[in-house]
Design an enzyme around this catalytic site. Sequence first.
Site, PDB file in Angstrom:
ATOM      1  CB  CYS A   1      -0.986  -0.063   1.167  1.00 61.78           C
ATOM      2  SG  CYS A   1      -2.299   1.136   1.002  1.00 61.78           S
ATOM      3  CE1 TYR A   2       2.818   7.350   2.889  1.00 62.00           C
ATOM      4  CE2 TYR A   2       4.633   5.979   3.652  1.00 62.00           C
ATOM      5  CZ  TYR A   2       4.103   7.231   3.403  1.00 62.00           C
ATOM      6  OH  TYR A   2       4.849   8.350   3.660  1.00 62.00           O
TER       7      TYR A   2
ATOM      8  CG  HIS B   1      -3.707  -3.734   3.202  1.00 60.26           C
ATOM      9  ND1 HIS B   1      -2.663  -3.221   3.943  1.00 60.26           N
ATOM     10  CD2 HIS B   1      -4.374  -2.666   2.719  1.00 60.26           C
ATOM     11  CE1 HIS B   1      -2.714  -1.901   3.916  1.00 60.26           C
ATOM     12  NE2 HIS B   1      -3.740  -1.535   3.181  1.00 60.26           N
TER      13      HIS B   1
ATOM     14  CD  GLU C   1      -1.216  -6.157   5.445  1.00 58.24           C
ATOM     15  OE1 GLU C   1      -0.976  -6.601   4.312  1.00 58.24           O
ATOM     16  OE2 GLU C   1      -1.329  -4.947   5.684  1.00 58.24           O
TER      17      GLU C   1
ATOM     18  N   GLY D   1       1.900 -11.252  38.222  1.00 58.06           N
ATOM     19  CA  GLY D   1       0.874 -12.264  38.428  1.00 58.06           C
ATOM     20  C   GLY D   1       0.336 -12.755  37.096  1.00 58.06           C
TER      21      GLY D   1
ATOM     22  CB  VAL E   1       0.854 -15.294  30.869  1.00 55.29           C
ATOM     23  CG1 VAL E   1       1.722 -16.173  29.998  1.00 55.29           C
ATOM     24  CG2 VAL E   1      -0.312 -16.091  31.406  1.00 55.29           C
ATOM     25  CG  ASP E   2       2.112 -10.664  29.089  1.00 54.89           C
ATOM     26  OD1 ASP E   2       1.755 -11.759  28.608  1.00 54.89           O
ATOM     27  OD2 ASP E   2       1.469  -9.613  28.935  1.00 54.89           O
ATOM     28  CB  SER E   3       5.641 -10.299  34.543  1.00 58.06           C
ATOM     29  OG  SER E   3       4.591 -10.858  35.280  1.00 58.06           O
TER      30      SER E   3
ATOM     31  CE  LYS F   1      -1.777 -12.279  27.948  1.00 60.89           C
ATOM     32  NZ  LYS F   1      -1.220 -11.257  28.829  1.00 60.89           N
TER      33      LYS F   1
END
Length: 510
Positions: free
Chosen positions: A80-81, A167, A169, A222, A224-226, A366
């Site tokens: 696109c752009y 696009h 994607e 507390g 999941v990420d950390s 996530k």
Amino acid sequence: MNKVLVLDFGSQYTQLIARKVRELGVYSEIFPFDTPHFRIKKENPGAIILSGGPQSVYEDGAPLPDPAVFNLGIPVLGICYGLQLMAHLLGGKVVPSAKREYGFAGLRILDRRGLFKRIKDRSQVWMSHGDRVEKLPPGFILTARTMNTKVAAIEAGGPRFFGVQFHPEVIHTRQGQKILANFLFDQAGLKPGWSMKSFVANKTAEVRRVVGKEKVICGLSGGVDSLVTSLLVQRAVGKRLTCVFVDNGLLRKGQYEELMNEFRRKLSLRVVGVEASGLFLERLRGVVSPEQKRKTIGRTFIDIFEEEARRIGRVKFLAQGTIYPDVIESAPVRGPSATIKSHHNVGGLPRGLRFQLIEPLKELFKDEVRAVAEELGVDREFIAQHPFPGPGLAVRILGEVTRQRVAVLQEADRILLDEVRRAGLYHRLWQVFAVLLPVRSVGVMGDKRTYEQVVSLRLVQSVDGMTANWYAADPQFLERVSTRIVNEVEGVNRVVYDITTKPPATIEWE
Ligand code: XMP
């Protein structure tokens, strides 16, 4: 070498591009649009993708890449752009279209030697643009058109440049993934091989290299990420990591004790627990603005980490579980997207931070983090838990946060979760929580007038937290929750249900 660099010109789909590439088994990372060529070269990518963007390439102030990106000998795909940039910067011409093209179109393929090998003619593509390429740059050929777009795709064969106006994607472009695969594998010669296993191996090696002999501190929230961040860093540096789990008084009921047990027993992490609810509540006194709350909490966490670091002695790094949606929503790359919220671990960091940051999950979504967690042996129940925001219940208590209001919300929230689990809904939902509103309303209980607080219930479904739908819960279920909250939680006489999607609302209320 076996990676793709996506330059971000501000499209809402940039992260999707990176993700689709990873789904094809090639590691990809997003960089700011103006990353200098030497920096790109240092990353040694096997291909570069120029994202879409909302601006017009010929306008003053339009985001432009370092022009030398076209001289690196690396295959480039402009979307696109990105296509228009290619045309504009390499000697073609881009002009405004008489009418914006937005929506579906059938792709008419004119040349199948490059990007469109094995792609069906007339397959559906998704268009969203207001400018068009009027003149191709020298050396380029036209490879596809649509009914309304004469130049839907172009290619050049010397240095391998490809541009698509649609696009690939997004899901609405039926053969988009195949087109991307053609670019990556046939044209750029990349090999699929990236997986969560190789992600873990690479990130562990990278963290080990960056940290050297130094020490790292990591805050556990507390979520999941950390936790995944801590486990990765632990793999990399072993005992030189100390985790800190702060009881900020803004967790769910009983959450601090349960989690502390989990961290220490099941996961054998070295965790220092800090009881700081008094400090957080004191600093939050009188604070009602959502952004100020987030910043106050972020600052207080850092103060605690700094104090713990002093105790441990000479800690150089702070590891954080920042993931991609946090980055995009709170600290956008220079460009058109606005700050939505300061996630405490991104936009809320104070200036003059004494630590260097390590954020190994910064590029992941996530569900990708959950896949890494599985790879690291975290148990399924923990992985499947709903996200919980760093600032905790503070962003679910509208108006001032006080100990008494936290207690009211904790009770209402416990009842809601209890009923959600009992109804077998937990795993069908992205998040479930109660929100305490800053208003009171009149009610009648046992013939007496009451004038008490209002709780709103939020049950949402989402794939990645970037967009969300409210859950059309069964009325009997809602009635059960409402009756229990009003009967069991002192100080609440009304329960309402939030029926707003994101966008236009966000998932959390603040
Ligand atoms: P919003 O409310 O922006 O939230 O639609 C999107 C997702 O992010 C979570 N969230 C946070 N997570 N720190 C976090 O770690 C934060 O400051 C934060 N704010 C929102 C939110 O719970 C939802 O899953």
